[in-house]
Design an enzyme around this catalytic site. Structure first.
Site, PDB file in Angstrom:
ATOM      1  CD  GLU A  19      -1.680   2.395   1.021  1.00  0.00           C
ATOM      2  OE1 GLU A  19      -0.782   2.822   1.751  1.00  0.00           O
ATOM      3  OE2 GLU A  19      -2.279   3.099   0.186  1.00  0.00           O
ATOM      4  CB  CYS A  66      -4.342   3.206   5.287  1.00  0.00           C
ATOM      5  SG  CYS A  66      -3.983   1.632   4.531  1.00  0.00           S
ATOM      6  CB  CYS A  69      -4.718  -0.954   7.942  1.00  0.00           C
ATOM      7  SG  CYS A  69      -3.763   0.515   7.634  1.00  0.00           S
ATOM      8  CG  HIS A  73      -5.379   4.875  10.277  1.00  0.00           C
ATOM      9  ND1 HIS A  73      -4.348   5.526  10.895  1.00  0.00           N
ATOM     10  CD2 HIS A  73      -4.811   4.006   9.412  1.00  0.00           C
ATOM     11  CE1 HIS A  73      -3.192   5.081  10.423  1.00  0.00           C
ATOM     12  NE2 HIS A  73      -3.445   4.152   9.520  1.00  0.00           N
ATOM     13  NE  ARG A 463      -0.167  -3.290   5.972  1.00  0.00           N
ATOM     14  CZ  ARG A 463      -1.454  -3.590   5.810  1.00  0.00           C
ATOM     15  NH1 ARG A 463      -2.326  -3.272   6.750  1.00  0.00           N
ATOM     16  NH2 ARG A 463      -1.873  -4.211   4.737  1.00  0.00           N
ATOM     17  CB  SER A 486       4.376   1.553   7.615  1.00  0.00           C
ATOM     18  OG  SER A 486       3.704   0.341   7.314  1.00  0.00           O
ATOM     19  CB  CYS A 530       0.454  -0.296   5.293  1.00  0.00           C
ATOM     20  SG  CYS A 530      -1.185   0.284   4.835  1.00  0.00           S
ATOM     21  CB  CYS A 533      -0.188   9.660   3.711  1.00  0.00           C
ATOM     22  SG  CYS A 533      -0.482   9.066   5.355  1.00  0.00           S
TER      23      CYS A 533
END
Lengths: 549, 322
Positions: A19, A66, A69, A73, A463, A486, A530, A533
């Protein structure tokens, strides 16, 4: 031409099947990676966009960090705001949230393994050469699920027609085409994986459908809100039965096909179980009892130096974010409540600033987060199902516990986590079904936004450990910081020059063919990047090549 | 060993003659999509014939400033399933999320697809950052603005997938730190006017239906913000099953109320359905649900500028800005 003793530089950009967008730079000496730079090139500025908005609205915005996932968020943002308000949602609402989060996690693990990662290990074209009867026999052995050779003939016929068309579509220029020294499955094993790749595409949408019964849609759930959830309609018996049927169908695939495929890979790629190591691990507790808010099903914590004998509790005060090597105005390391997001792009410089990611550190150390961290913590604490499942995999592949700390161990930990979570969902579903029998079951409670407060939400997402930090002033969002998995795993070096987990893991990885460096993909993908943004900002124009050899 | 294990390969090959496993799925999809693009279901075979050309049409799918939620939405498609889409309907010649190749091999795949003498269709997911001449958004050393102009400029058709590509979306919300703009705005100097499939994410049938329309019937009729009227011709409110409560003046006063539990109209809780053009109530998401059915007010996610213009959410429009 394959040169297994290559010395020089390799850049992979774009690093696909993730991603977002990521650039990986490595230095290779005699066929082995000696140094690495991870440039996560992300800046969309969501932390700035939510400033001044009502805190109860922020989850809608940050959910769009995202679409993979996605919902995690939103949930972590709601938790941060509810923490600031000292609010606890009704138990049935918490159960719905747990069901949404757990189906998301398992769905995400499944799609990651089959559709983003598995092509690093199996050769789709070779599957055409397989003996389907032998493949069916082997699949039944490793998965414990009977397979009809006829189904494999069908898959082969379809793949053959596809390859014969000469239009390879999304497989164009795949590293395995024409043979590659690092692809080592037999044609039969390739057929098993190819068949599960295709079946997995159909399974994942059913799991997403199950989630949408509670979330309204997938991706981007819309039913979760500060105060509870909105989906009264989902509590009707026929809706719960619909969820259960989808769940059971998907569970069979997870418990058999996914487990069996990791056995195949673990046996064929033992070297991937010795490279790709990192040192320290962190994750957050999650899936708390909806009634008491205690006893998390996933227990977070800290592990230093791969020591499976000791774990520590997580202390939020020890968290800091560094911006020294990221494209931000320089400032000393800061705790997220005090965090500043002040972007300043200055071009790609491996000796200076080279990433849009900040570098989170715990007690000043880089920490790997995600399925391996969580399963290692559970293994060290003797949690039964994790210990049994990991030991079963290790013994089937003739590996030892220290092999968990590797590229292959990370990928197997993700599988074990999918199994463990999937099996737990049934209990939450039964609990919700019991509560749903009461006509007055509560899904929402009223709340009052404080004028001034601060709060944090933690989430053990697909993740890794995700946290959002909010400061509220005048009833509005005054500061917002998202510390995402990430950036822990794939961020840049910190102020002290310490490598991030993915950078550390790449050092020591052999590269058999520098022109098709599949070992880099294997290791980077094992973290399930991932970049959300991400907007590939690199090289202010001076370096044209995608790959410098 | 089960009896089917003994079936000879030859017999199975004969059974496969004239088609493959997904044939039934493919024909079913053609009938459904014929309906979706305004033809009778009996036109399914006509659609099938148009799609079953010797070569599958090439699609190049670019990712800009986005969250990949639109790609994920396409993975949830059932008409057709995504494996049928990419193996039997189109040739997905570049798509960073699923493609096997990486690094320079991926870039070569893109150049090869762009050199295809039969041409290609281009889909762009995500907005395009324009700050500092586009430097805040680059792919392989080239700004998105430049790369997307190159790819879209030669395409037979351009689809802006999702609200970010259609109207700038989340990163273009105030204060728009990266100066993100829509595909239409960024590529207007080239005379490119994309088909906008808005939504956060869009329903996959709206994307696939548009692709099939382009391949079989040409350009669909668009509304004044570039969306196919077939999918965006009426408001969410028009087709809402809770409309009867609206008409009767039956509004849920709060999320914890008895009326919310009983499925009354969500207008006072901030539903933006009356201002939002989309087919959510009829198309549904994931074949099973949509926000209002699940008690969640519409946030207007397929409308231009909704992150600023239709916010704050979950409160009566008359209280907006309070």
């Amino acid at each position: 031409m394959a040169d297994k003793n290559y010395t020089g530089h390799i850049t992979v950009d774009p690093l696909t099947r993730i991603e977002g967008h990521l650039k990986i730079d490595v230095e290779v000496k005699n066929g082995v990676i000696a140094n690495a730079w991870s440039s996560t090139q992300l800046f969309r500025g969501l932390e700035l966009i939510v400033l001044g908005r009502p805190p109860e609205d922020v989850h809608n915005y940050v959910q769009r960090a995202c679409g993979v996932c996605t919902t995690s968020h939103a949930l972590v943002s709601i938790r941060a705001v509810e923490d600031a308000m000292k609010f606890k949602a009704p138990p049935a609402a918490e159960l719905v949230r747990l069901l949404i989060l757990s189906t998301l996690d398992v769905h995400d693990h499944l799609v990651h393994f089959y559709h983003l990662h598995a092509l690093d290990f199996f050769d789709m074209a070779s599957a055409i050469k397989a003996d389907p009867v032998a493949a069916a026999k082997q699949a039944a052995q490793v998965s414990g699920r009977e397979v009809q050779p006829g189904d494999y003939y069908m898959v082969q016929a379809r793949l053959k027609k596809f390859v014969d068309s000469g239009q390879l579509g999304w497989l164009t220029n795949a590293f395995f085409l024409g043979g590659h020294p690092s692809y080592r499955l037999t044609p039969e094993e390739n057929l098993i994986l190819a068949s599960n790749y295709l079946e997995g595409l159909r399974v994942q949408l059913k799991l997403a459908r199950a989630m949408a019964i509670f979330s309204g849609k997938n991706p981007h759930a819309q039913t979760m809100r500060v105060g509870g959830v909105t989906c009264y309609e989902s509590l009707r018996p026929e809706r719960l039965a619909e969820f259960r049927a989808l769940y059971e169908e998907c569970r069979t695939f997870i418990n058999h096909n996914y487990v069996g495929d990791l056995t195949i890979l673990g046996r064929r790629y033992p070297e991937a179980a010795s490279y790709g190591r990192t040192s320290n691990f962190l994750d957050f507790s999650d899936f708390y009892d909806p009634e008491t808010g205690k006893n998390p099903f996933i227990r977070g914590g800290i592990m230093w130096k791969r020591d499976l004998k000791h774990t520590e509790e997580f202390d939020p005060a020890q968290l800091q974010e560094h911006v020294t090597r990221g494209w931000y105005k320089d400032s000393p390391p800061k705790h997220p409540y005090e965090g500043v997001t002040d972007p300043a792009y200055s071009g790609y410089d491996p000796n200076g600033k080279y990433s849009w990611a900040k570098a989170p550190r715990y007690k000043g150390e880089p920490m790997e987060t995600g399925p391996l961290a969580r399963r290692a913590l559970a293994y060290a604490r003797g949690e039964k199902e994790t210990v049994e499942r990991l030991n079963a995999w290790l013994s089937a592949c003739n590996l030892k516990p220290e092999n968990l700390f590797s590229t292959m161990g990370r990928t197997a930990s993700r599988m074990v986590e999918a199994v463990v979570l999937m099996n737990r969902i049934e209990g939450w579903l039964n609990d919700l079904a019991d509560r749903a029998k009461h006509p007055d079951v509560e899904l929402n409670k009223p709340w009052k936004m404080p004028d001034k407060a601060k709060g944090v939400g933690y989430c053990a997402v697909t993740r890794g450990g995700l946290s959002h930090w909010i400061r509220i002033e005048g009833g509005k969002t005054a500061n917002y910081q998202m510390v995402v998995p990430s950036t822990w795993n794939l961020g840049p070096r910190c102020a002290a020059g310490k490598l991030s987990p993915v950078e550390e893991s790449l050092v020591g990885v052999p590269v058999a063919d520098p022109d098709r460096p599949v070992e880099i993909l294997r290791t980077v993908h094992s973290f399930d990047p991932c970049i959300a943004c991400a907007v590939h900002v690199i090289n202010a124009g001076k370096e044209k090549s995608f790959k410098v050899l | 060993m089960s009896s089917s294990s003994r079936i000879s390969a030859k017999l199975l090959e004969r059974q496969l003659e004239g088609g493959h496993m997904s044939r039934r799925d493919f024909m079913k999809f053609c009938a459904i999509v014929a309906t979706a693009i305004g033809m009778d279901a009996s036109f399914g075979p006509t659609v099938a014939a148009a799609l079953e050309t010797k070569k599958r049409p090439s699609v190049i799918y670019m990712h800009g400033a986005e969250c990949t939620g639109c790609t994920e939405a396409i993975l949830r498609a059932v008409d057709p399933y995504v494996d049928v889409l990419i193996m039997e309907v189109i040739s997905m010649d570049y798509c960073e999320t699923i493609m096997a190749a990486a690094g320079h091999s991926a870039n070569e795949a893109l150049e090869k697809a762009m050199a295809n003498p039969e041409g290609y269709y281009c889909t762009i997911e995500g907005a395009i950052p324009t700050r500092d001449g586009g430097l805040w958004g680059q792919v392989g050393g080239e700004t998105m603005l430049s790369l997307f102009s190159r790819v879209a400029g030669k395409a037979k058709g351009v689809i802006a997938m999702g609200t970010c590509a259609s109207y700038g979306g989340i990163q273009a919300a105030a204060p728009n730190p990266s100066h993100a703009v829509s595909v239409g705005e960024a590529l207007a100097p080239l005379g490119i006017s994309p088909i906008n499939i808005s939504g956060c994410p869009p329903n996959p049938i709206n994307y696939i239906g548009t692709v099939v329309h382009l391949l079989t019937k040409g350009m669909p009729e668009l509304d004044d913000v570039g969306r196919p009227k077939l999918f965006f011709g009426s408001t969410v409110h028009d087709k809402c099953p809770r409309r009867k409560h609206f008409d009767a003046g039956e509004f849920a006063p709060s999320f914890e109320s008895k009326q919310a539990r009983e499925g009354w109209c969500l207008h006072l809780l901030g539903c933006r359905g009356p201002y939002t053009y989309n087919n959510c109530p009829t198309a549904q998401f994931n074949q099973t649900n949509w926000p209002v059915r699940a008690g969640a007010p519409c946030i207007g996610c397929s409308e231009p500028g909704f992150w600023d213009l239709l916010a704050p959410f979950n409160r009566d429009v008359r209280m907006k800005g309070e």
